[in-house]
Design an enzyme around this catalytic site. Structure first.
Site, mmCIF file in Angstrom:
data_model
loop_
_atom_site.group_PDB
_atom_site.id
_atom_site.type_symbol
_atom_site.label_atom_id
_atom_site.label_comp_id
_atom_site.label_asym_id
_atom_site.label_seq_id
_atom_site.Cartn_x
_atom_site.Cartn_y
_atom_site.Cartn_z
ATOM 1 N N GLU A 109 23.751 4.882 8.102
ATOM 2 C CA GLU A 109 22.631 4.256 7.406
ATOM 3 C C GLU A 109 21.752 5.203 6.586
ATOM 4 O O GLU A 109 20.560 5.371 6.852
ATOM 5 C CB GLU A 109 21.782 3.458 8.410
ATOM 6 C CG GLU A 109 22.570 2.326 9.038
ATOM 7 C CD GLU A 109 21.794 1.437 9.994
ATOM 8 O OE1 GLU A 109 22.216 0.280 10.181
ATOM 9 O OE2 GLU A 109 20.788 1.906 10.552
ATOM 10 N N GLU B 153 28.657 -2.580 10.666
ATOM 11 C CA GLU B 153 27.723 -3.194 11.600
ATOM 12 C C GLU B 153 27.260 -4.543 11.067
ATOM 13 O O GLU B 153 26.912 -4.670 9.908
ATOM 14 C CB GLU B 153 26.479 -2.320 11.812
ATOM 15 C CG GLU B 153 26.694 -1.054 12.606
ATOM 16 C CD GLU B 153 25.372 -0.336 12.891
ATOM 17 O OE1 GLU B 153 24.299 -0.976 12.787
ATOM 18 O OE2 GLU B 153 25.416 0.866 13.202
#
Length: 424
Positions: free
Chosen positions: A229, A349
């Protein structure tokens, strides 16, 4: 997702909170509620062997025909991951977090045996495991905890790296491919960039090279998710060596391939494109003009993260045409890469607590699963663990019982495992 630990290193929930009001950046905040206390009251549970229909082990010939592929190194061909025979491989997996936290080991081992956990994961039909870690776990000062050694006697006295070796071998022996995920620099939180105050770029690269060497002879360890991320300061394609994630990913991929040419290099997005902001790691619009080009060809897989209203209630979840509006949003930010045959895509995810009923979260999750299946997009679901604060897990809070509604949704789109190795 973020998975911090409290001061006593007791396992805690993982929470993804709404952003600060002055920013439109959506993602992770610190966890606040303890899910289980190490040394507290825990209960041993037997493995729940109820698996979804069609999750039985397949033969090698059946696997080749249905998306599992064959043993051996993987590579890419346009929008697909392929095996050595050119057969398409679809990854339909799950995340199991913990190594990135202060336990320096996968969560749940305070109440379960690690092998029974993997047996159950395989039984549910997951053919891939994304395994988050922190670089701190490789330090000599990192001591595994949060483990019931009566239930896991073979882990006693091992370093975090040695426990990772056990988990990796155990998963791959069962036919589950493994993606290693550099989730955080240390146990205390994620970092916007691939380096931080506690982790230099050199150490980040060195650790990846060591891991690539360490697992080189296990061809079921398929690659590196380079950094979890990227966001905030992270840019894409602007040439600034301090912030350009596309530049850093290229450097890391080439460094890994010097010692292990077989690995796929998974490159996540950032949280923005120009002035538009999106989920952390979820925006891959920069790939159009600035793709990651490695010296070793056909090894880049792009990876996005995407969440639902249970994490943050974005405007698009409240649109009159929801969920029909969602494909256009996915295609704009990440799915175009697969649909236009630029490169393969892994949705690394996504998740949420509700998968059944008429809630916007349940509607969103099912719409996304249908979209992934329709377009042949690989995924690793967040998460196996129940202690993810705002998504929950495939396992319920007892760390034994399968959430049947989640598995009903996930089993709609699963490709087979590789054949288990002898003894498994």
């Amino acid at each position: 997702m973020n998975s911090p630990m409290d001061q006593n290193n007791a396992p805690t929930t993982e929470t993804k909170r709404a952003p600060r009001p002055q920013r439109l950046r959506f993602g992770i905040a610190a966890a606040v509620v303890a899910a289980a206390a190490v040394g507290g009251t825990v209960t041993a549970f037997a493995v729940n062997n109820d698996g979804p229909a069609g999750a039985a082990t397949t033969t090698a010939s059946e696997a080749k025909a249905t998306g599992a592929g064959a043993d051996g190194p993987l590579s890419t061909k346009k929008g697909d991951i392929v095996d050595e025979n050119g057969k398409k491989v679809v990854l339909t997996g799950v995340n199991w977090f913990g190594f990135e936290t202060g336990t320096y080991a996968p969560h749940g081992l305070w109440t379960r045996n690690w092998e029974s956990m993997l047996d159950q994961m395989a039984k549910q039909g997951f053919n891939t495991m994304r395994l988050p870690y922190s670089n701190e776990m490789f330090k000599s000062s990192a001591k595994p905890n949060g483990i019931d050694f009566k239930k896991n006697p073979d882990l006693k006295g091992l370093t975090p790296q040695q426990i990772m070796d056990k988990i990796v071998k155990g998963a791959t022996d069962r036919g589950i491919r493994v993606i290693l995920d550099q989730h955080r620099p240390d146990q205390y939180g994620q970092s916007e960039l691939w380096y931080s105050q506690s982790l230099s770029e050199k150490q980040w690269l060195d650790d990846w090279v060591k891991l690539a060497k360490r697992y080189k002879n296990n061809d079921r360890v398929i690659g590196a998710d380079l950094h979890n991320e990227p966001r905030g300061q992270a840019t894409w394609g602007d040439g600034n060596p301090k912030t350009d994630w596309q530049l850093a990913a290229t450097k890391a991929g080439d460094a890994i391939h010097k010692v292990n040419k077989n690995w796929l290099i998974f490159v996540e997005g950032t949280d923005r494109f120009k002035d538009e902001q999106f989920w952390w790691g979820g925006d891959l619009q920069g790939v159009k003009k600035h793709p990651v080009k490695l010296k070793e060809p056909n090894k880049v897989v792009y990876s996005a993260h995407d969440y639902g209203p249970g994490v943050y209630n974005q405007n698009w979840f409240m649109a009159k045409d929801f969920p029909k509006n969602m494909p256009a949003i996915w295609e704009k930010h990440w799915a175009y890469i697969k649909k236009q045959n630029i490169a393969p895509l892994l949705l690394g995810e996504f998740g949420g607590k509700k998968t059944a009923g008429k809630s916007s979260e349940a509607v969103w999750q099912n719409a996304l699963m249908d979209y992934l299946k329709k377009n042949g997009i690989s995924y690793t679901y967040w998460t196996w663990n129940p202690d993810s604060g705002d998504t929950g897990g495939v396992l319920k809070n007892d760390w034994k019982t399968i959430d049947k509604n989640k598995m009903k949704m996930l089993s709609k789109y699963q490709t087979p495992l590789l054949e288990a190795k002898k003894g498994k």
